[in-house]
Design a protein around this motif. Structure first.
Motif, PDB file in Angstrom:
ATOM      1  N   ILE A  93     -13.245 -30.072  32.077  1.00 41.89           N
ATOM      2  CA  ILE A  93     -12.185 -30.244  33.065  1.00 41.89           C
ATOM      3  C   ILE A  93     -11.436 -28.926  33.208  1.00 41.89           C
ATOM      4  O   ILE A  93     -10.971 -28.353  32.211  1.00 41.89           O
ATOM      5  CB  ILE A  93     -11.204 -31.358  32.658  1.00 41.89           C
ATOM      6  CG1 ILE A  93     -11.952 -32.680  32.407  1.00 41.89           C
ATOM      7  CG2 ILE A  93     -10.130 -31.541  33.723  1.00 41.89           C
ATOM      8  CD1 ILE A  93     -12.651 -33.235  33.613  1.00 41.89           C
ATOM      9  N   THR A  94     -11.307 -28.432  34.428  1.00 44.28           N
ATOM     10  CA  THR A  94     -10.508 -27.247  34.717  1.00 44.28           C
ATOM     11  C   THR A  94      -9.541 -27.569  35.843  1.00 44.28           C
ATOM     12  O   THR A  94      -9.657 -28.607  36.507  1.00 44.28           O
ATOM     13  CB  THR A  94     -11.401 -26.057  35.118  1.00 44.28           C
ATOM     14  OG1 THR A  94     -12.216 -26.442  36.241  1.00 44.28           O
ATOM     15  CG2 THR A  94     -12.305 -25.641  33.963  1.00 44.28           C
ATOM     16  N   LEU A  95      -8.565 -26.671  36.044  1.00 41.14           N
ATOM     17  CA  LEU A  95      -7.561 -26.867  37.085  1.00 41.14           C
ATOM     18  C   LEU A  95      -7.812 -25.913  38.239  1.00 41.14           C
ATOM     19  O   LEU A  95      -8.238 -24.771  38.035  1.00 41.14           O
ATOM     20  CB  LEU A  95      -6.150 -26.628  36.522  1.00 41.14           C
ATOM     21  CG  LEU A  95      -5.742 -27.444  35.297  1.00 41.14           C
ATOM     22  CD1 LEU A  95      -4.311 -27.105  34.901  1.00 41.14           C
ATOM     23  CD2 LEU A  95      -5.874 -28.936  35.571  1.00 41.14           C
ATOM     24  N   GLU A  96      -7.526 -26.386  39.427  1.00 38.64           N
ATOM     25  CA  GLU A  96      -7.665 -25.542  40.610  1.00 38.64           C
ATOM     26  C   GLU A  96      -6.678 -24.389  40.552  1.00 38.64           C
ATOM     27  O   GLU A  96      -5.509 -24.571  40.203  1.00 38.64           O
ATOM     28  CB  GLU A  96      -7.453 -26.373  41.882  1.00 38.64           C
ATOM     29  CG  GLU A  96      -7.768 -25.625  43.164  1.00 38.64           C
ATOM     30  CD  GLU A  96      -7.695 -26.518  44.380  1.00 38.64           C
ATOM     31  OE1 GLU A  96      -8.710 -26.634  45.091  1.00 38.64           O
ATOM     32  OE2 GLU A  96      -6.624 -27.109  44.625  1.00 38.64           O
ATOM     33  N   ASN A  97      -7.148 -23.186  40.867  1.00 42.35           N
ATOM     34  CA  ASN A  97      -6.322 -21.974  40.880  1.00 42.35           C
ATOM     35  C   ASN A  97      -5.740 -21.643  39.513  1.00 42.35           C
ATOM     36  O   ASN A  97      -4.665 -21.042  39.414  1.00 42.35           O
ATOM     37  CB  ASN A  97      -5.191 -22.099  41.914  1.00 42.35           C
ATOM     38  CG  ASN A  97      -5.695 -22.286  43.319  1.00 42.35           C
ATOM     39  OD1 ASN A  97      -6.703 -21.694  43.703  1.00 42.35           O
ATOM     40  ND2 ASN A  97      -5.018 -23.115  44.094  1.00 42.35           N
ATOM     41  N   CYS A  98      -6.439 -22.041  38.461  1.00 45.84           N
ATOM     42  CA  CYS A  98      -5.979 -21.742  37.109  1.00 45.84           C
ATOM     43  C   CYS A  98      -7.172 -21.219  36.308  1.00 45.84           C
ATOM     44  O   CYS A  98      -8.233 -21.852  36.285  1.00 45.84           O
ATOM     45  CB  CYS A  98      -5.387 -22.989  36.443  1.00 45.84           C
ATOM     46  SG  CYS A  98      -4.761 -22.715  34.774  1.00 45.84           S
ATOM     47  N   ASP A  99      -6.996 -20.074  35.664  1.00 45.14           N
ATOM     48  CA  ASP A  99      -8.077 -19.477  34.892  1.00 45.14           C
ATOM     49  C   ASP A  99      -8.487 -20.401  33.750  1.00 45.14           C
ATOM     50  O   ASP A  99      -7.642 -20.995  33.077  1.00 45.14           O
ATOM     51  CB  ASP A  99      -7.608 -18.134  34.330  1.00 45.14           C
ATOM     52  CG  ASP A  99      -8.772 -17.306  33.824  1.00 45.14           C
ATOM     53  OD1 ASP A  99      -9.424 -17.730  32.862  1.00 45.14           O
ATOM     54  OD2 ASP A  99      -9.020 -16.227  34.415  1.00 45.14           O
ATOM     55  N   GLU A 100      -9.799 -20.492  33.519  1.00 43.67           N
ATOM     56  CA  GLU A 100     -10.296 -21.359  32.447  1.00 43.67           C
ATOM     57  C   GLU A 100      -9.801 -20.914  31.079  1.00 43.67           C
ATOM     58  O   GLU A 100      -9.680 -21.737  30.160  1.00 43.67           O
ATOM     59  CB  GLU A 100     -11.829 -21.381  32.458  1.00 43.67           C
ATOM     60  CG  GLU A 100     -12.428 -22.117  33.636  1.00 43.67           C
ATOM     61  CD  GLU A 100     -13.932 -22.285  33.506  1.00 43.67           C
ATOM     62  OE1 GLU A 100     -14.461 -22.123  32.386  1.00 43.67           O
ATOM     63  OE2 GLU A 100     -14.570 -22.582  34.538  1.00 43.67           O
TER      64      GLU A 100
END
Length: 331
Positions: A93-100
């Motif tokens: 799960i990652t966030l949009e516009n957020c670096d992994e």
């Protein structure tokens, strides 16, 4: 862009109050506390004392917050519309516009359907590994999944704290679970693709569905004099078993059953193949009859010239250049 600045008069106490559509925010670091005149600063209460000394000491800067609001994300990893368990999946799960590197989570999913608590933001779900729990190769399934991700907007939460998705679907609602059918190794129909988001009991679904390989097996229904003799039996790793040796008397009509299925898990051994027994209604099968008479073949034309109209229809049924397009009928 996430930055803010407050303009305060010297000698006043100022504190930020972060609000967004029912989300909850908490201070990120210890610099959220300062002391002046024996008063301990707390957000939403005493505030920060605005003074030249505090400005010089950096007390007034870098008061960061993070969103502690979470939402339910339901993930489905299934083989066909039969919801075959493909094995143990790792879901990233990652966030949009957020670096992994700043935020990502990896969840382990052992069942077709599982729920996870994730930040109430726009998230992306992706399958990064798939381990087999039964016999059969999974690498080709993983290769398909790793090229795909599911974008789900979980950011809209109302002020009562309820997930906005409990009230309306964010996309066209596709049923998350098809009719519960236990797929056996002998199941021989097909599946439908459900790559979309839908709501299920207040959570939003990210569905990953592998539909397998469409397999067709023709079988004469009567007059087969080949018995159990199948010298041309072939086991194909991807398409299963082909038993194509049949003995039929000439000049007789016979029915052919064409079984349509989707091979979800290719077999390591013949008995390990797993099929899905649901097929979409839109599928049509083109049947080309190569044992009849072809109306454009000179030798066949000579025969057709001596038969009646009804016999011509029977002899040339589904033969080139006019194959038959037949719908798939569920049993």
């Amino acid at each position: 862009n996430g930055y803010y600045k407050l303009f305060a008069l010297i000698g006043t106490y100022v504190y930020p109050k972060v609000q967004y559509s029912g989300h909850n925010f908490e201070p990120l670091n210890l610099k959220t506390k300062s002391r002046h005149d024996d008063r301990v600063f707390t957000y939403g209460s005493t505030g920060i004392y605005a003074s030249p000394t505090n400005r010089k000491d950096g007390v007034l800067s870098q008061h960061d917050f993070f969103d502690t609001t979470t939402s339910k994300l339901s993930v489905e990893v299934a083989g066909g519309a039969c919801n075959i368990n493909l094995g143990k999946a790792n879901v990233k799960i990652t966030l949009e516009n957020c670096d992994e590197d700043i935020y990502h989570q990896v969840f382990t999913q052992n069942d077709v359907y599982q729920e996870f608590d994730v930040p109430a933001h726009v998230v992306f779900a992706r399958i990064i590994s798939l381990q087999q729990t039964t016999k059969g190769d999974r690498q080709f399934v993983l290769d398909t999944f790793t090229m795909e991700s599911r974008r789900v907007d979980l950011s809209l939460v109302d002020e009562s704290g309820e997930d906005w998705e409990q009230k309306q679907s964010i996309t066209t609602a596709t049923p998350s679970f098809s009719p519960s059918i236990s797929p056996s190794k002998s199941s021989e129909t097909s599946s439908v693709s459900l790559f979309s988001n839908a709501t299920k009991e207040g959570s939003v679904i990210a569905r990953f569905q592998y539909d397998g390989i469409l397999v067709m097996r023709p079988k004469p229904m009567e007059h087969d004099q080949g018995g159990s003799c199948h010298p041309y039996k072939i086991t194909d790793t991807l398409r299963g078993i082909s038993e194509s040796f049949h003995v039929l008397q000439s000049k007789q009509s016979f029915n052919v059953e064409i079984t349509v299925s989707r091979l979800i898990i290719p077999p390591e051994y013949e008995e390990d193949a797993i099929f899905c027994n649901i097929i979409e209604e839109s599928v049509d099968i083109n049947v080309s009859n190569n044992i009849g008479l072809v109306s454009t073949d000179p030798s066949d034309i000579a025969v057709l010239d001596f038969v009646g109209d009804e016999e011509k229809i029977e002899y040339t049924r589904c033969t080139p250049p006019n194959p038959c397009s037949l719908p798939v009928i569920g049993l």
